[in-house]
Motif scaffolding. Structure first.
Motif, PDB file in Angstrom:
ATOM      1  N   ALA A 143      63.799  27.008  53.876  1.00 38.26           N
ATOM      2  CA  ALA A 143      63.555  25.584  54.116  1.00 38.26           C
ATOM      3  C   ALA A 143      64.877  24.843  54.290  1.00 38.26           C
ATOM      4  CB  ALA A 143      62.752  24.988  52.964  1.00 38.26           C
ATOM      5  N   GLY A 144      65.861  25.151  53.463  1.00 36.40           N
ATOM      6  CA  GLY A 144      67.161  24.508  53.571  1.00 36.40           C
ATOM      7  C   GLY A 144      67.896  24.873  54.842  1.00 36.40           C
ATOM      8  N   VAL A 145      67.749  26.117  55.276  1.00 37.55           N
ATOM      9  CA  VAL A 145      68.434  26.571  56.483  1.00 37.55           C
ATOM     10  C   VAL A 145      67.796  25.973  57.736  1.00 37.55           C
ATOM     11  CG1 VAL A 145      68.888  28.600  57.931  1.00 37.55           C
ATOM     12  CG2 VAL A 145      69.253  28.721  55.466  1.00 37.55           C
ATOM     13  N   VAL A 146      66.479  26.031  57.797  1.00 39.60           N
ATOM     14  CA  VAL A 146      65.765  25.627  59.011  1.00 39.60           C
ATOM     15  C   VAL A 146      65.528  24.119  59.054  1.00 39.60           C
ATOM     16  CG1 VAL A 146      63.654  26.043  60.361  1.00 39.60           C
ATOM     17  CG2 VAL A 146      64.726  27.906  59.150  1.00 39.60           C
ATOM     18  N   GLY A 147      65.528  23.477  57.877  1.00 41.08           N
ATOM     19  CA  GLY A 147      65.358  22.029  57.843  1.00 41.08           C
ATOM     20  C   GLY A 147      63.915  21.565  57.766  1.00 41.08           C
TER      21      GLY A 147
END
Length: 174
Positions: A143-147
């Motif tokens: 979630a943090g990587v892909v936004g």
């Protein structure tokens, strides 16, 4: 043209910040790139490119609220760019020399079949599945990587797996 004293001070501050970020996060960023499927050399190149891009953006006067997150996102994008390039190359080489069969990698044919099917999924599902199953990231990390939210990453993974089961005619084991 010589920079003013104020500009020179900002350049020194920016250089120190980039150096500190590299020292603090360089190893983890490299490992992240490796978990995204890049070779040692490609991971080092991606890390170097991300640091260079950060430096360039700071020199342009861009405010970057969370530089470590920005670096992770940049490494992620560079890795995905590398995978897209490799995929396009894998499609092109057999067309250039159809009589040669030495283009296949060391992976088994079943694995190639599955990942070829993953390549046919919508981009968000493809990225989530890749990051979860190849890079071994949690849905929260993805979630943090892909936004997107962690629940959205789970939804994309679930839908992608359902589509793969259908396309590959795999029955769910209860």
């Amino acid at each position: 043209m010589q920079p003013s004293a104020s500009q020179a001070s900002h350049l020194v501050d920016d250089a120190a910040m980039v150096t500190d970020l590299h020292a603090a996060h360089g190893g983890a960023l490299y490992d992240f790139a490796r978990h995204l499927g890049l070779s040692d050399e490609q991971a080092a190149d991606a890390l170097q490119e991300a640091i260079l891009r950060l430096w360039r953006e700071l020199r342009r006067g861009m405010f970057i609220e969370r530089p470590p997150a920005w670096l992770y996102r940049t490494v992620y994008r560079l890795a995905m760019e590398q995978h897209r390039w490799r995929h396009r190359l894998s499609l092109l080489l057999p067309r250039l020399a159809p009589h040669r069969t030495d283009y296949a990698g060391p992976e088994s044919s079943d694995r190639l079949t599955v990942w070829a099917a993953v390549d046919g999924l919508p981009s968000r599902q493809r990225h989530v599945l890749y990051l979860h199953y190849v890079a071994d990231l949690t849905f929260e990390q993805i979630a943090g990587v892909v936004g997107i939210s962690a629940s959205a990453t789970r939804t994309h993974a679930s839908r992608g797996i359902a589509t793969l089961r259908e396309r590959l005619s795999i029955e769910e084991i209860s």
